[in-house]
Design an enzyme around this catalytic site. Structure first.
Site: not given
Ligand code: FAD
Length: 406
Positions: A34-35, A102, A209, A287
């Site tokens: 993790e960065q 979160r 909520y 994502d």
């Molecule tokens: C307002 C809002 C409400 C939401 N509500 C919901 C909900 O109710 N239910 C739901 O299921 N989803 C919800 N989502 C979507 C959800 O939050 C995201 O889809 C989810 O957090 C994605 O998770 P992830 O682990 O793929 O990415 P992220 O949470 O973006 O995590 C990516 C991680 O990678 C790290 N990183 C990035 N680049 C590097 C690098 N080069 N080297 C090392 N580490 C790196 C970052 O620091 C971060 O910790 C919501 C989103 C938003 C914005």
């Protein structure tokens, strides 16, 4: 050389941390890079819907989630003036879903990682496939080798770039304000229990909520924008501008905005579904693979489904199996997540409209409920197990079978 696959997960967000737990539960050797120097999440809520709750339950996380979550007991849709729209959205699979803060779920997932398996301060800058593995180079110069790499590094994924993909953000033309309010400040929140409330209006919607076992109310307000707001989730928002957007709306909406100490705003973007997201030894999840607008609350849930799918497919795998298994993973997940990306946009349009024709509104509400039932009733692990059985029976082929018409 050990036969156990060494998996590097890049990104310690909800997707990466959950994938690591799911993979370890099936015997893989996983390290998360993790960065950030410390794990931080912004103050906002997230819903763990049944399709994700079911999977987390299987790795023993239900009890910890119960301690931080508020069980979801329903969703009440209203017009901007407060008229209730009867949708009767009920749990589709008998699995309890939760709203959580979160930061609290992220901490819970981080605390569940064994010592030494979550390496902070590791910002990936380069990933190169070598003969039978991948070499990762981090911004501070350290390098490591892994048998395969899972890019869980979010919407600006470096792993995605290293796979050779290029994607462009696409705006919904809306911006979201978010905030948290102590529940005791809101007269309307006294008797809501675990109910979510959504108000629909012309060009805008407003969602509230409870999180943190009911102590706080999470609010998300979607409004139109011409601004090229960045994809940041943490830019400060203007409370007066927010209030002006909802002038004349239902009293609880106005009371909620009035009770906020601060708000954050972000531009709502997604990206067009990818046509592929894996190489022989690198793949993506969450994502990084399929960012979606948040109206279905499925972004994290889909990341969790991805992680469990990978875990089923990779359990007991040998190094030489990795390329075909990553291809199988991609084929299993691409269509479902692409459909959900589209449904999330459609849901946003349904929420941000005022309906003179009530029959049309109810028709769209029924369509939305059907979409939700399909999404939330899915068992990603079971689907992966069925796919794996098919893959094993077609082992002689170099190509993974096409699961798309299941
Ligand atoms: C307002 C809002 C409400 C939401 N509500 C919901 C909900 O109710 N239910 C739901 O299921 N989803 C919800 N989502 C979507 C959800 O939050 C995201 O889809 C989810 O957090 C994605 O998770 P992830 O682990 O793929 O990415 P992220 O949470 O973006 O995590 C990516 C991680 O990678 C790290 N990183 C990035 N680049 C590097 C690098 N080069 N080297 C090392 N580490 C790196 C970052 O620091 C971060 O910790 C919501 C989103 C938003 C914005």
């Amino acid at each position: 050389m050990s036969e156990q696959l060494q998996v590097a997960v890049v990104g310690g967000g909800i997707g990466g941390l959950t994938a690591a737990l799911a993979l370890r539960a099936r015997g893989l050797d996983v390290t998360v890079f993790e960065q950030a120097g410390e794990l931080r999440e912004i103050g906002a809520g997230i819903s763990i819907h049944p399709n994700a709750a079911l999977l987390l339950q299987r790795i023993g996380l239900t009890d910890p989630i119960k301690t931080i979550g508020t069980p979801i007991t329903g969703l009440r849709l209203r017009t901007s003036l407060g008229e209730v729209i009867d949708t009767a959205l009920r749990p589709s699979s008998g699995v309890q879903s939760y709203n959580v803060h979160r930061a609290e779920i992220l901490k819970l997932l981080a605390d569940a990682q064994p010592d030494g398996t979550l390496r902070l301060d590791h910002c990936l800058s380069r990933a190169r496939e070598t003969n039978g593995g991948v070499q990762l180079t981090f911004a501070h110069g350290a390098t490591i080798e892994a048998d395969l790499v899972i890019g869980a590094d979010g919407i600006h994924s470096v792993v995605q770039r290293e796979i050779g993909l290029k994607t462009y953000p696409s705006s919904e033309g809306i911006m979201a304000y978010r905030g948290l309010i102590p529940s005791e400040r809101l007269s309307w929140a006294k008797d809501i229990g675990g109910k979510m409330s959504m108000w629909l209006g012309k060009g805008r919607s407003f969602l509230c909520y409870p999180v943190s076992s009911g102590r706080s109310i999470n609010m998300v307000a979607f409004v139109p924008t011409n601004l090229e707001s960045d994809e940041s989730w943490t830019a400060p928002g203007d409370l007066k501008a927010l209030a002006a957007e909802y002038a004349g709306w239902d009293d609880p909406v106005l009371e909620t905005i009035g009770a906020l100490d601060q708000t954050f705003r972000w531009g709502v973007y997604d990206r067009a579904p990818l046509s592929y997201w894996s190489t022989s030894r690198m793949t993506l999840l969450g994502d990084a693979a399929h960012p979606m607008v948040p109206h279905l609350g499925q972004g994290a849930a889909q990341a969790i489904e991805d992680g469990f799918t990978l875990a089923v497919l990779l359990e007991g795998a040998k190094r030489q199996d990795v390329p075909r298994l990553l291809k199988a993973y991609e084929r299993l997940r691409l269509e479902r997540t692409g459909q959900i990306q589209t449904m999330a946009r459609d849901t946003g349009r349904f929420f941000r409209a005022e309906y003179e024709d009530v029959a049309e509104r109810d028709r769209l509400a029924a369509k939305w409920m059907a979409a939700n039932a399909w999404i939330r009733g899915h068992d990603a692990e079971k689907t992966a197990q069925e796919a794996l059985a098919l893959l094993v029976t077609t082992r002689r082929s170099d190509e993974a079978p096409d699961f798309r018409n299941w």
